[in-house]
Structure formats: structure tokens, C-alpha cells
Design an enzyme around this catalytic site. Structure first.
Site, PDB file in Angstrom:
ATOM      1  N   HIS A  16      50.071  37.963  46.982  1.00 54.77           N
ATOM      2  CA  HIS A  16      51.349  38.479  46.497  1.00 54.77           C
ATOM      3  C   HIS A  16      52.511  38.033  47.384  1.00 54.77           C
ATOM      4  O   HIS A  16      53.598  37.778  46.919  1.00 54.77           O
ATOM      5  CB  HIS A  16      51.318  40.015  46.445  1.00 54.77           C
ATOM      6  CG  HIS A  16      50.491  40.553  45.320  1.00 54.77           C
ATOM      7  ND1 HIS A  16      50.934  41.527  44.459  1.00 54.77           N
ATOM      8  CD2 HIS A  16      49.246  40.246  44.891  1.00 54.77           C
ATOM      9  CE1 HIS A  16      50.008  41.794  43.559  1.00 54.77           C
ATOM     10  NE2 HIS A  16      48.962  41.043  43.814  1.00 54.77           N
ATOM     11  N   ASP A 119      57.323  44.193  44.638  1.00 49.39           N
ATOM     12  CA  ASP A 119      55.962  44.033  44.152  1.00 49.39           C
ATOM     13  C   ASP A 119      55.530  45.275  43.367  1.00 49.39           C
ATOM     14  O   ASP A 119      56.002  46.385  43.617  1.00 49.39           O
ATOM     15  CB  ASP A 119      55.030  43.816  45.337  1.00 49.39           C
ATOM     16  CG  ASP A 119      53.668  43.317  44.897  1.00 49.39           C
ATOM     17  OD1 ASP A 119      53.479  42.089  44.917  1.00 49.39           O
ATOM     18  OD2 ASP A 119      52.811  44.150  44.517  1.00 49.39           O
ATOM     19  N   ASN A 362      47.889  32.380  41.238  1.00 50.77           N
ATOM     20  CA  ASN A 362      48.459  31.346  42.108  1.00 50.77           C
ATOM     21  C   ASN A 362      47.615  30.077  42.064  1.00 50.77           C
ATOM     22  O   ASN A 362      48.143  28.967  42.036  1.00 50.77           O
ATOM     23  CB  ASN A 362      48.549  31.833  43.555  1.00 50.77           C
ATOM     24  CG  ASN A 362      49.466  33.023  43.697  1.00 50.77           C
ATOM     25  OD1 ASN A 362      50.441  33.159  42.952  1.00 50.77           O
ATOM     26  ND2 ASN A 362      49.165  33.901  44.641  1.00 50.77           N
TER      27      ASN A 362
END
Ligand SMILES: *[C@@H]1O[C@H](CO)[C@@H](O)[C@H](O)[C@H]1NC(C)=O
Ligand SMILES: *[C@@H]1O[C@H](CO)[C@@H](O)[C@H](O)[C@H]1NC(C)=O
Ligand SMILES: *[C@@H]1O[C@H](CO)[C@@H](O)[C@H](O)[C@H]1NC(C)=O
Length: 474
Positions: A16, A119, A362
Site C-alpha cells: 500500500h 488508505d 501492484n
């Protein structure tokens, strides 16, 4: 023109934190004033990002806040991402996150930014934003397809299937996507307990927050960008792939931890291999691979005789079969990286043609940027959705086969024959070449999206205009 000030609050976990730090660099490259709020032991992980903004109008600023676990009656917490390697430590950390609210709000009161990008693990920032009459934007770390598919799946009280392994169709979405119940997160499972409370709060806070910022680009999943905005009716902006802000070798290297392999050694090895001939295998920073699974992977790799780079965790080193390393070293067929690999550098290299991945978002994006064909091997979180995007929507990869959601993030249970078959397909001609062509096309579109005038470039500007006008309306 007044400057827009965006405050970022990343979660302490590489998956993150890295994309959010890259996001801040991207915002800075658009002339936006940016501040990243962080905690003491995490701050040093962000200095490289600041250096990347050295030539911009506004460099990224760092503001450090501290946990106040004592007052909350909680145990002391480690906020160094390298040390959080057990559920227990993660659980302590998650419990401690709300103690950041007070110092965070002090900063917001003083600096009066235009918006907060926080987040999903900080649901209370929605409250903060309301208090200061600014928008809170959620960063969830996944793409539009997963956002849509999980939203639609969650609307089903019970997916229409007679058993856990019978496929059902995800309703309402533009493609026919089949999943089974055993591929969905089991919220009631033991391993999920640490997340459950914050997860529920996050979902509630997401619905109440101003919008969502997504590390993706329009051309990758256009139907799902539209579905999320027009059908699910959420404000959302796509600004990725944000990792593109790492233009040079140095930038690509220094993301998260320092690589455990010398990049020159790695690049030299890659250079000695023909174009597209190497398969790169990595399951990211969280997934663990069982001893028997490591064995199956190792024997499959020896049998299929392709060049490979295989990343294993430091704590898995003793689990690889005896003699394996010596044999592959002698044949110069493979490279094993123990610990942290320079993944972007590897996937970008022209010798790499395939990527066996757990389908963390990712990794999927980095695979797309590398133009490689993927073996989709999801393990947990929203990885099963990402895998479907790769195999069924984008058609740039094959599935490893019948795997199920694992609450302990353990990769296990796939036999050598399935691994061999998947590797042969992605590295081979026929199907492999057709997928490669599509993957190369997406790679070009990914780059174009972030360039001046591209879809992500324009959406980032639209985002800035939107939050600026929010302020003036207040
Ligand atoms: C900043 O600009 C200088 C001078 O043009 C250049 O040498 C340097 O590489 C740039 N730094 C970054 C991080 O782009
Ligand atoms: C559920 O599945 C059955 C059998 O496959 C099918 O006939 C029925 O239409 C499905 N119902 C819904 C709501 O999709
Ligand atoms: C984040 O996205 C996943 C799907 O990728 C979804 O299941 C989850 O509900 C989202 N969480 C929040 C807090 O939005």
C-alpha cells in the site's frame, strides 16, 4: 492560480505504501503541493520518493506523527514495515492506527489542505474530512475490475451455486466471469479476524467518503471504469500506473526495501539470455509458499527447462529441495533471489517474457508495464478478481488452475504438472504469442496514459480541479 495541497496518509505495508508514495511523486510532477503523513520508523522508507521531486515546483513534504498506544491502553507497536511479519504484530498495528487520529487532525487544522487521500485502513479520516469540510478520498490499492466485481459479488447474499466449488457468474458486470465460493474471501475465517473490524469500518467509510482514487488507467479496463462510475455511481479517478514515475534505473530499484541482489549481477544475467526467454516468478511480499509447494515449483522449473528468475522469501531458503540450486547454477538456467527483488527492473527487461504471479494489483500493473504474459496464481485478498481480469478480460495470461482463497496467505496445493503446463503455455508460441501481442499493446497504452495528454494525466488534472472547487464552494 492557487496551489492545491494534497495530504497523503499511506498504510504501513509495502503493497500500500509504495504505490501511494509513487502517487505523491506523480502529483508533485503536476505542480501540486503534497505532504505525506508518516510514523517514525517508516519515514526513512520515503526519502527516496522526496528526492524524485527535487526539480519540481513543490517537493514532497514529510510530516511525522506518533502512535499514542499508551493512552489508549494498547501494547506498544512496531511501525517498521520490515518487522511486521506475523499476524500478531499486524493485529497490534491495526488496533493502534486510530491513535493517529488526534495528531493527524492537528496537522490538518494547521495546514488546511484541499483534500486527504487516505488508505482504506484509516476509515476515521472520513470523519476528519467532514470536521474540516474537505473531501476524503479513499485509496484501496486495487483496480476497477476488482472494485466492481467484489461490489457486485457482495450484493449477492449467497452466490447462486450448490457447492463451494461450483462456478457462479458474477452478476451485472460487462463480462461473463465465473468464480466459485471457495475463491471468495472467507470473512469468518480465523486468519481474517485481525482485519474484519477494520474491513467493515473501511467499507462503510468508503461509501461515505467523497470518492476513490485508483492506480489504474482507462485503456486497461474501460468497461469497469464506466461501470464503477455510472452503475455503482461512485466518484473515481484513474491516475496510474503510478510506478511510471520511476523513470531511471535508480528509481526502479529503490522501492520499498533495498534489493538483496546486486542489480548489476541481475542485469548481467538477464542480458545473457535471449529476448523474451525468461520467466519471472514472485508471489509478492506477503504470500508464503509451503515446503511441498516449493518442491513442486522447483521440479516443474527443472522439467520445463526455461530460463527463470525465482524470488523466494528469506525464511523459505531452507525449504528448497536439496541440490536444486547447484543444478540450476551449473546449467545457468535460473537465478534465485532470496528476499527483496528489483521487480520493476526485471519485468522491464526485454529478456523477460513471462511472469508467474500471485496477482496482487501492484504486480499485475508492473506485469502490464513490462508487456509480459502472466501465469495467474491468486492466493488471497482480491487477487482472484485480478486474476480473472488477466485471464478472462485482458487475455494476457493463463490460470494456474483450481486454487482456493487462503486465509493464511499460504500458497499451496498446486501440482508440478499444472505448473509445467502453465509455464509452457505462456512461454510457448501459439497461445503464448497471441497473448504476448496483446500484452505489448497494453504496455504502450500504459505508458501513454501517464504522459502529457494521456487518460491518467488528464484524470489527475480533473481530480485537482475537482477538489479545488470543493474548497471554494465551502
Ligand atoms: C534535477 O535536475 C538536474 C539538473 O538538470 C539533473 O541533473 C537531475 O538529474 C534532476 N534530478 C531528478 C531527480 O530528476
Ligand atoms: C441459479 O442457478 C440455476 C441453475 O444453474 C439457474 O437456473 C437460475 O436461473 C440461477 N438463478 C439466478 C438468480 O441466477
Ligand atoms: C477495496 O477493494 C476490494 C476489491 O478490490 C473490495 O473488496 C473492498 O471492499 C474494498 N474496500 C474498501 C474499504 O473499499
Amino acid at each position: 492560480m492557487t496551489t492545491c495541497h494534497v495530504v497523503f496518509l499511506p498504510f504501513i505495508g509495502y503493497g500500500h505504501m509504495i504505490p501511494m508514495a509513487d502517487m505523491a511523486v506523480l502529483f508533485a510532477s503536476h505542480g501540486v503541493k503534497t505532504t505525506i503523513i508518516t510514523t517514525p520508523s517508516t519515514a526513512h522508507r520515503l526519502t527516496k520518493s522526496i528526492q524524485k521531486t527535487i526539480n519540481y515546483t513543490h517537493q514532497i513534504e514529510l510530516h511525522i506523527i506518533e502512535f499514542n498506544t499508551g493512552e489508549a491502553g494498547l501494547p506498544p507497536v512496531s511501525d517498521n514495515p520490515d518487522q511486521i511479519d506475523s499476524d500478531e504484530l499486524l493485529s497490534t498495528l491495526i488496533q493502534a492506527l486510530p491513535t493517529l487520529q488526534e495528531p493527524f487532525e492537528q496537522f490538518i487544522a494547521k495546514s488546511q489542505p484541499n483534500c486527504i487521500i487516505a488508505d482504506m485502513f484509516f476509515p476515521w479520516t472520513t470523519e476528519t474530512a467532514a470536521k474540516f469540510n474537505i473531501p476524503r478520498i479513499v485509496f484501496n490499492g486495487t483496480g476497477f475490475f476488482a472494485l466492481c466485481a467484489s461490489h457486485e459479488t457482495m450484493t449477492l447474499h449467497k452466490p447462486n451455486a450448490s457447492s463451494d466449488s461450483e462456478p457462479f457468474i458474477v452478476p451485472n458486470i460487462p463480462h461473463e466471469i465465473k468464480l466459485t465460493r471457495k475463491q471468495l474471501p472467507r470473512l469468518e475465517s480465523e486468519g481474517f479476524k485481525v482485519f474484519l473490524k477494520v474491513f467493515i469500518q473501511s467499507v462503510e467509510a468508503e461509501a461515505k467518503s467523497y470518492g476513490v482514487i485508483v492506480n489504474s488507467f482507462y485503456e486497461l479496463e474501460p468497461e469497469y471504469v464506466r461501470h464503477y462510475r455510472e452503475v455503482i455511481k461512485r466518484k473515481a479517478w484513474h491516475i496510474g500506473p503510478v510506478s511510471i514515475c520511476n523513470k531511471n534505473v535508480e528509481g526502479k530499484l529503490e522501492r520499498g526495501k533495498k534489493s538483496t541482489i546486486d542489480e548489476h549481477e541481475c542485469l548481467k544475467w538477464l542480458k545473457s539470455k535471449p529476448s523474451g526467454s525468461v520467466i519471472y516468478i514472485s508471489f509478492g511480499s506477503i504470500v508464503k509458499v509451503s515446503r511441498s509447494q516449493l518442491y513442486e515449483i522447483a521440479t516443474a522449473l527443472e522439467a520445463c527447462n526455461e530460463n527463470f528468475i525465482w524470488v523466494i522469501r528469506n525464511d523459505e531458503e531452507t525449504l528448497i529441495p536439496e541440490g536444486f540450486e547447484a543444478r540450476i547454477a551449473a546449467k545457468e538456467k535460473g537465478l534465485i533471489i532470496k528476499g527483496w527483488a528489483p521487480q520493476m527492473l526485471i519485468l522491464d527487461h526485454e529478456s523477460v517474457g513471462g511472469f508467474m504471479t500471485h496477482c496482487g494489483w501492484n504486480s499485475v500493473l508492473e506485469g502490464v508495464l513490462g508487456g509480459v504474459v502472466m501465469v495467474a496464481w491468486p492466493v488471497m485478498a482480491e487477487q482472484f478478481y485480478n486474476a480473472k481480469l488477466v485471464t478472462d478480460v485482458l487475455r494476457i495470461g493463463v490460470s494456474i488452475g483450481d486454487v482456493e482463497w487462503n486465509p493464511a496467505s499460504l500458497c499451496d496445493g498446486v501440482k508440478r504438472a499444472s505448473i509445467e503446463r502453465a509455464v509452457a503455455t505462456v512461454m510457448g508460441a501459439q497461445e503464448g504469442d497471441a497473448m504476448r501481442l496483446r500484452a505489448q499493446g497494453l504496455k504502450e497504452k500504459a505508458k501513454g496514459a501517464v504522459e502529457e495528454g494521456g487518460s491518467s494525466y488528464l484524470d489527475l488534472n480533473a481530480f485537482v480541479e475537482n477538489v479545488k472547487s470543493f474548497k471554494s464552494k465551502a
